[in-house]
Motif scaffolding. Structure first.
Motif, PDB file in Angstrom:
ATOM      1  N   GLY A  31      -0.421   7.103  -1.103  1.00  0.00           N
ATOM      2  CA  GLY A  31      -0.742   7.630   0.220  1.00  0.00           C
ATOM      3  C   GLY A  31       0.149   8.774   0.651  1.00  0.00           C
ATOM      4  N   ASN A  32       1.175   9.085  -0.140  1.00  0.00           N
ATOM      5  CA  ASN A  32       2.042  10.231   0.127  1.00  0.00           C
ATOM      6  C   ASN A  32       2.681  10.667  -1.185  1.00  0.00           C
ATOM      7  N   GLU A  33       3.635  11.573  -1.097  1.00  0.00           N
ATOM      8  CA  GLU A  33       4.242  12.126  -2.317  1.00  0.00           C
ATOM      9  C   GLU A  33       5.278  11.204  -2.948  1.00  0.00           C
ATOM     10  N   LEU A  34       5.648  10.124  -2.263  1.00  0.00           N
ATOM     11  CA  LEU A  34       6.654   9.204  -2.797  1.00  0.00           C
ATOM     12  C   LEU A  34       6.010   8.224  -3.771  1.00  0.00           C
ATOM     13  N   THR A  35       6.597   8.101  -4.941  1.00  0.00           N
ATOM     14  CA  THR A  35       6.035   7.217  -5.957  1.00  0.00           C
ATOM     15  C   THR A  35       6.978   6.048  -6.212  1.00  0.00           C
ATOM     16  N   GLY A  36       6.533   5.132  -7.039  1.00  0.00           N
ATOM     17  CA  GLY A  36       7.362   3.997  -7.409  1.00  0.00           C
ATOM     18  C   GLY A  36       7.737   3.162  -6.205  1.00  0.00           C
ATOM     19  N   ASN A  37       8.969   2.687  -6.216  1.00  0.00           N
ATOM     20  CA  ASN A  37       9.441   1.810  -5.155  1.00  0.00           C
ATOM     21  C   ASN A  37      10.366   2.541  -4.186  1.00  0.00           C
ATOM     22  N   ALA A  38      10.099   3.815  -3.964  1.00  0.00           N
ATOM     23  CA  ALA A  38      10.886   4.607  -3.025  1.00  0.00           C
ATOM     24  C   ALA A  38      10.575   4.169  -1.599  1.00  0.00           C
ATOM     25  N   ILE A  39      11.622   3.960  -0.816  1.00  0.00           N
ATOM     26  CA  ILE A  39      11.433   3.601   0.585  1.00  0.00           C
ATOM     27  C   ILE A  39      10.618   4.704   1.254  1.00  0.00           C
ATOM     28  N   GLY A  40       9.599   4.301   2.006  1.00  0.00           N
ATOM     29  CA  GLY A  40       8.694   5.251   2.647  1.00  0.00           C
ATOM     30  C   GLY A  40       7.430   5.501   1.854  1.00  0.00           C
ATOM     31  N   SER A  41       7.387   5.017   0.612  1.00  0.00           N
ATOM     32  CA  SER A  41       6.195   5.161  -0.212  1.00  0.00           C
ATOM     33  C   SER A  41       5.023   4.434   0.448  1.00  0.00           C
ATOM     34  N   VAL A  42       3.846   5.011   0.344  1.00  0.00           N
ATOM     35  CA  VAL A  42       2.650   4.438   0.960  1.00  0.00           C
ATOM     36  C   VAL A  42       1.625   4.114  -0.123  1.00  0.00           C
ATOM     37  N   ARG A  43       1.083   2.874  -0.056  1.00  0.00           N
ATOM     38  CA  ARG A  43      -0.047   2.519  -0.922  1.00  0.00           C
ATOM     39  C   ARG A  43      -1.272   2.417  -0.023  1.00  0.00           C
ATOM     40  N   VAL A  44      -2.421   2.800  -0.601  1.00  0.00           N
ATOM     41  CA  VAL A  44      -3.668   2.807   0.161  1.00  0.00           C
ATOM     42  C   VAL A  44      -4.704   1.982  -0.581  1.00  0.00           C
ATOM     43  N   PHE A  45      -5.279   1.014   0.120  1.00  0.00           N
ATOM     44  CA  PHE A  45      -6.368   0.201  -0.415  1.00  0.00           C
ATOM     45  C   PHE A  45      -7.658   0.607   0.273  1.00  0.00           C
ATOM     46  N   GLU A  46      -8.721   0.775  -0.508  1.00  0.00           N
ATOM     47  CA  GLU A  46     -10.060   1.001   0.055  1.00  0.00           C
ATOM     48  C   GLU A  46     -10.744  -0.358   0.112  1.00  0.00           C
ATOM     49  N   ILE A  47     -10.934  -0.870   1.317  1.00  0.00           N
ATOM     50  CA  ILE A  47     -11.517  -2.197   1.506  1.00  0.00           C
ATOM     51  C   ILE A  47     -12.680  -2.096   2.480  1.00  0.00           C
ATOM     52  N   ASP A  48     -13.861  -2.470   2.021  1.00  0.00           N
ATOM     53  CA  ASP A  48     -15.064  -2.442   2.861  1.00  0.00           C
ATOM     54  C   ASP A  48     -15.261  -1.091   3.529  1.00  0.00           C
ATOM     55  N   GLY A  49     -15.029  -0.027   2.777  1.00  0.00           N
ATOM     56  CA  GLY A  49     -15.253   1.319   3.278  1.00  0.00           C
ATOM     57  C   GLY A  49     -14.163   1.853   4.196  1.00  0.00           C
ATOM     58  N   ALA A  50     -13.103   1.090   4.401  1.00  0.00           N
ATOM     59  CA  ALA A  50     -11.998   1.534   5.249  1.00  0.00           C
ATOM     60  C   ALA A  50     -10.729   1.639   4.412  1.00  0.00           C
ATOM     61  N   ALA A  51      -9.843   2.511   4.829  1.00  0.00           N
ATOM     62  CA  ALA A  51      -8.565   2.684   4.140  1.00  0.00           C
ATOM     63  C   ALA A  51      -7.496   1.858   4.849  1.00  0.00           C
ATOM     64  N   LEU A  52      -6.759   1.062   4.076  1.00  0.00           N
ATOM     65  CA  LEU A  52      -5.642   0.261   4.579  1.00  0.00           C
ATOM     66  C   LEU A  52      -4.355   0.867   4.023  1.00  0.00           C
ATOM     67  N   TYR A  53      -3.497   1.329   4.916  1.00  0.00           N
ATOM     68  CA  TYR A  53      -2.244   1.965   4.537  1.00  0.00           C
ATOM     69  C   TYR A  53      -1.095   0.973   4.704  1.00  0.00           C
ATOM     70  N   GLU A  54      -0.248   0.850   3.673  1.00  0.00           N
ATOM     71  CA  GLU A  54       0.926   0.004   3.737  1.00  0.00           C
ATOM     72  C   GLU A  54       2.133   0.828   3.306  1.00  0.00           C
ATOM     73  N   THR A  55       3.185   0.780   4.106  1.00  0.00           N
ATOM     74  CA  THR A  55       4.391   1.572   3.861  1.00  0.00           C
ATOM     75  C   THR A  55       5.545   0.676   3.450  1.00  0.00           C
ATOM     76  N   LEU A  56       6.214   1.036   2.360  1.00  0.00           N
ATOM     77  CA  LEU A  56       7.372   0.291   1.875  1.00  0.00           C
ATOM     78  C   LEU A  56       8.565   0.578   2.775  1.00  0.00           C
ATOM     79  N   LEU A  57       9.112  -0.487   3.391  1.00  0.00           N
ATOM     80  CA  LEU A  57      10.237  -0.354   4.312  1.00  0.00           C
ATOM     81  C   LEU A  57      11.575  -0.691   3.674  1.00  0.00           C
ATOM     82  N   ALA A  58      11.572  -1.655   2.757  1.00  0.00           N
ATOM     83  CA  ALA A  58      12.811  -2.090   2.102  1.00  0.00           C
ATOM     84  C   ALA A  58      12.468  -2.571   0.701  1.00  0.00           C
ATOM     85  N   TYR A  59      13.370  -2.309  -0.225  1.00  0.00           N
ATOM     86  CA  TYR A  59      13.181  -2.739  -1.616  1.00  0.00           C
ATOM     87  C   TYR A  59      14.535  -3.143  -2.156  1.00  0.00           C
TER      88      TYR A  59
END
Length: 143
Positions: A40-68
Motif C-alpha cells: 500500500g506504500n513504498e515501504l516493504t518487508g516489516n518496516a514500521i509504517g508499511s501498509v498491506r492492502v487486502f481486496e475483500i468484497d470489492g473494497a480495499a482494506l488497509y492495514e499499517t504496521l505500527l510495531a515489529y
C-alpha cells in the motif's frame, strides 16, 4: 475500549511458526479467509509504517504496521479510523515458545472503540477472523 483475545497452541517450535507468521505482508498466505495482500506504500518487508492492502468484497482494506519485534516474535498493526465502524483499532499477533512441549503459544488480540450498537457484531466478526486463522495455523503444523 473493547477488546478481544484468541489463542492456541501450535505443535511446532516458535522459530518455525514465526518464520511463517513473521512476514507482515503474508497474512493471506496462511489465513484461509484472506486473499494475498498488495503493498500500500513504498515501504516493504516489516518496516514500521508499511501498509498491506487486502481486496475483500470489492473494497480495499488497509492495514499499517505500527510495531515489529523479531526477538519477541510479535507485530502490531492498525486500520484507518472508521474501518468496519472501528476507531483506535490496534491488533497484535504474537508467538511465544512453550518450551516443555517444543510447541508455540500463538495469541492474536485487538483493542478498539466501537459504538454500542455494533459491539456484538464487531466482536463476533473479529473472533471469527482470528479463530479461523489460528485454526488453520494449528492444522498446518499438526503432527
Amino acid at each position: 475500549m473493547a477488546g478481544i483475545k484468541v489463542s492456541t497452541v501450535v505443535e511446532a517450535p516458535a522459530e518455525r511458526v514465526w518464520e511463517l507468521l513473521g512476514d507482515f505482508h503474508d497474512l493471506g498466505g496462511w489465513h484461509p479467509g484472506l486473499p494475498a495482500s498488495s503493498l500500500g506504500n513504498e515501504l516493504t518487508g516489516n518496516a514500521i509504517g508499511s501498509v498491506r492492502v487486502f481486496e475483500i468484497d470489492g473494497a480495499a482494506l488497509y492495514e499499517t504496521l505500527l510495531a515489529y519485534d523479531e526477538e519477541a516474535r510479535s507485530y502490531t498493526y492498525s486500520f484507518p479510523e472508521g474501518t468496519f465502524e472501528l476507531y483506535g483499532y490496534r491488533a497484535t499477533l504474537r508467538v511465544t515458545p512453550v518450551t516443555a512441549l517444543d510447541a508455540s503459544f500463538v495469541e492474536w488480540s485487538a483493542t478498539y472503540d466501537v459504538e454500542s450498537e455494533h459491539r456484538k457484531a464487531t466482536a463476533d466478526r473479529l473472533h471469527g477472523v482470528f479463530t479461523a486463522g489460528l485454526a488453520a495455523l494449528r492444522e498446518r503444523f499438526a503432527g
